[in-house]
Design an enzyme around this catalytic site. Sequence first.
Site, PDB file in Angstrom:
ATOM      1  N   TYR A 195      -4.833  -4.363   5.941  1.00 57.06           N
ATOM      2  CA  TYR A 195      -4.083  -3.371   6.699  1.00 57.06           C
ATOM      3  C   TYR A 195      -3.677  -3.875   8.082  1.00 57.06           C
ATOM      4  O   TYR A 195      -2.658  -3.442   8.619  1.00 57.06           O
ATOM      5  CB  TYR A 195      -4.848  -2.048   6.765  1.00 57.06           C
ATOM      6  CG  TYR A 195      -4.750  -1.309   5.462  1.00 57.06           C
ATOM      7  CD1 TYR A 195      -3.630  -0.548   5.154  1.00 57.06           C
ATOM      8  CD2 TYR A 195      -5.736  -1.438   4.499  1.00 57.06           C
ATOM      9  CE1 TYR A 195      -3.505   0.093   3.935  1.00 57.06           C
ATOM     10  CE2 TYR A 195      -5.631  -0.800   3.271  1.00 57.06           C
ATOM     11  CZ  TYR A 195      -4.504  -0.040   2.994  1.00 57.06           C
ATOM     12  OH  TYR A 195      -4.379   0.568   1.760  1.00 57.06           O
ATOM     13  N   GLN A 204       6.183   8.959   1.460  1.00 57.39           N
ATOM     14  CA  GLN A 204       5.003   8.291   0.911  1.00 57.39           C
ATOM     15  C   GLN A 204       4.661   7.045   1.723  1.00 57.39           C
ATOM     16  O   GLN A 204       3.596   6.458   1.528  1.00 57.39           O
ATOM     17  CB  GLN A 204       5.264   7.881  -0.542  1.00 57.39           C
ATOM     18  CG  GLN A 204       5.491   9.039  -1.498  1.00 57.39           C
ATOM     19  CD  GLN A 204       5.932   8.548  -2.859  1.00 57.39           C
ATOM     20  OE1 GLN A 204       7.106   8.267  -3.090  1.00 57.39           O
ATOM     21  NE2 GLN A 204       4.983   8.423  -3.771  1.00 57.39           N
ATOM     22  N   ASP A 234       4.529   3.380   7.117  1.00 57.78           N
ATOM     23  CA  ASP A 234       5.166   2.809   8.310  1.00 57.78           C
ATOM     24  C   ASP A 234       5.730   3.938   9.173  1.00 57.78           C
ATOM     25  O   ASP A 234       5.735   5.109   8.770  1.00 57.78           O
ATOM     26  CB  ASP A 234       6.259   1.803   7.922  1.00 57.78           C
ATOM     27  CG  ASP A 234       7.407   2.447   7.139  1.00 57.78           C
ATOM     28  OD1 ASP A 234       8.056   3.370   7.674  1.00 57.78           O
ATOM     29  OD2 ASP A 234       7.680   2.025   5.991  1.00 57.78           O
ATOM     30  N   HIS A 240       0.869  10.218   2.937  1.00 55.82           N
ATOM     31  CA  HIS A 240      -0.102   9.155   2.671  1.00 55.82           C
ATOM     32  C   HIS A 240      -0.687   8.548   3.945  1.00 55.82           C
ATOM     33  O   HIS A 240      -1.238   7.456   3.919  1.00 55.82           O
ATOM     34  CB  HIS A 240       0.537   8.066   1.805  1.00 55.82           C
ATOM     35  CG  HIS A 240       0.777   8.499   0.397  1.00 55.82           C
ATOM     36  ND1 HIS A 240       1.631   7.825  -0.466  1.00 55.82           N
ATOM     37  CD2 HIS A 240       0.284   9.548  -0.317  1.00 55.82           C
ATOM     38  CE1 HIS A 240       1.652   8.447  -1.634  1.00 55.82           C
ATOM     39  NE2 HIS A 240       0.849   9.486  -1.557  1.00 55.82           N
ATOM     40  N   CYS A 252     -16.114   4.462  16.627  1.00 57.25           N
ATOM     41  CA  CYS A 252     -15.265   5.645  16.777  1.00 57.25           C
ATOM     42  C   CYS A 252     -15.311   6.093  18.231  1.00 57.25           C
ATOM     43  O   CYS A 252     -16.389   6.170  18.828  1.00 57.25           O
ATOM     44  CB  CYS A 252     -15.767   6.757  15.856  1.00 57.25           C
ATOM     45  SG  CYS A 252     -15.069   8.389  16.194  1.00 57.25           S
ATOM     46  N   CYS A 300     -17.561   9.699  18.068  1.00 52.88           N
ATOM     47  CA  CYS A 300     -18.982   9.716  17.713  1.00 52.88           C
ATOM     48  C   CYS A 300     -19.668   8.367  17.890  1.00 52.88           C
ATOM     49  O   CYS A 300     -20.893   8.271  17.744  1.00 52.88           O
ATOM     50  CB  CYS A 300     -19.170  10.214  16.280  1.00 52.88           C
ATOM     51  SG  CYS A 300     -18.638   9.045  14.987  1.00 52.88           S
ATOM     52  N   GLY A 329      17.557   1.339  -8.926  1.00 50.72           N
ATOM     53  CA  GLY A 329      17.625   1.416 -10.375  1.00 50.72           C
ATOM     54  C   GLY A 329      16.882   2.642 -10.850  1.00 50.72           C
ATOM     55  O   GLY A 329      16.491   3.506 -10.052  1.00 50.72           O
ATOM     56  N   ALA A 333      19.571   1.297  -0.402  1.00 52.94           N
ATOM     57  CA  ALA A 333      19.424   2.490   0.434  1.00 52.94           C
ATOM     58  C   ALA A 333      20.304   2.433   1.667  1.00 52.94           C
ATOM     59  O   ALA A 333      20.863   3.451   2.090  1.00 52.94           O
ATOM     60  CB  ALA A 333      17.964   2.664   0.841  1.00 52.94           C
TER      61      ALA A 333
END
Length: 230
Positions: free
Chosen positions: A54, A89, A92, A106, A133, A136, A200, A216
């Site tokens: 990620y 979905q 980014d 998502h 975190c 916490c 497609g 697109a």
Amino acid sequence: MAEKIVILTGAGISAESGLGTFRDADGLWSQVRIEDVATPEAFARDPARVHAFYNMRRAAAAAAAPNPAHHALARLQRDHPGEVVIVTQNVDDLHGRAGAEVLHMHGALARALCASCGETWAAPPEMAPGDPCPACERPATRPDVVWFGEMPHRLDDIADHLAACSLFAAIGTSGAVYPAAGFVREARAAGADTVELNLGASDVSPLFHRRLTGPASRVVPDWVDTLLAQ
């Protein structure tokens, strides 16, 4: 009353910005296994590997720029006399950087999540398993993205929008991932017109009233021009 439009976008809308799709022959899931990087079990087994994956995706998204399709949807949202709801979905932030408001079903690469207390915050460029975190202080930091086996965000809100829309469009989606793949059925059941814009055929193409085929960056601006001219 002006029609309400609900638009679902998938990886295909960001492909021309340099961000790879997932399920094409050369897509991301042909290069790395879902089970290794995109499930809660993968994170529990090897958090360093998941964070590295990620971190790479976060850097790629930060280096990308919105393309004409993102800008066209922002223009539609701004200039259409009715409501335009964009559900993505994608994790980014290209829709937002083009000026659109979106529902991220998502999650978002740019956000971090504490798996212990649920706090969220702006993610740094790189994350690691030992990151505490800020709320916490437990080392339970993970990307604020929805992994396979987890519940997508905002489903109740999305269902309400689908039930009230006059037009539903899906752009750059594979139609292979649920519940998003079922949105066209929900919209049709509510009486909406439906259109798919894609390179497609997708897994759910037969469910749409009509299809517009092509990149697109070309078909989305043309479609938006047509809508705004009506």
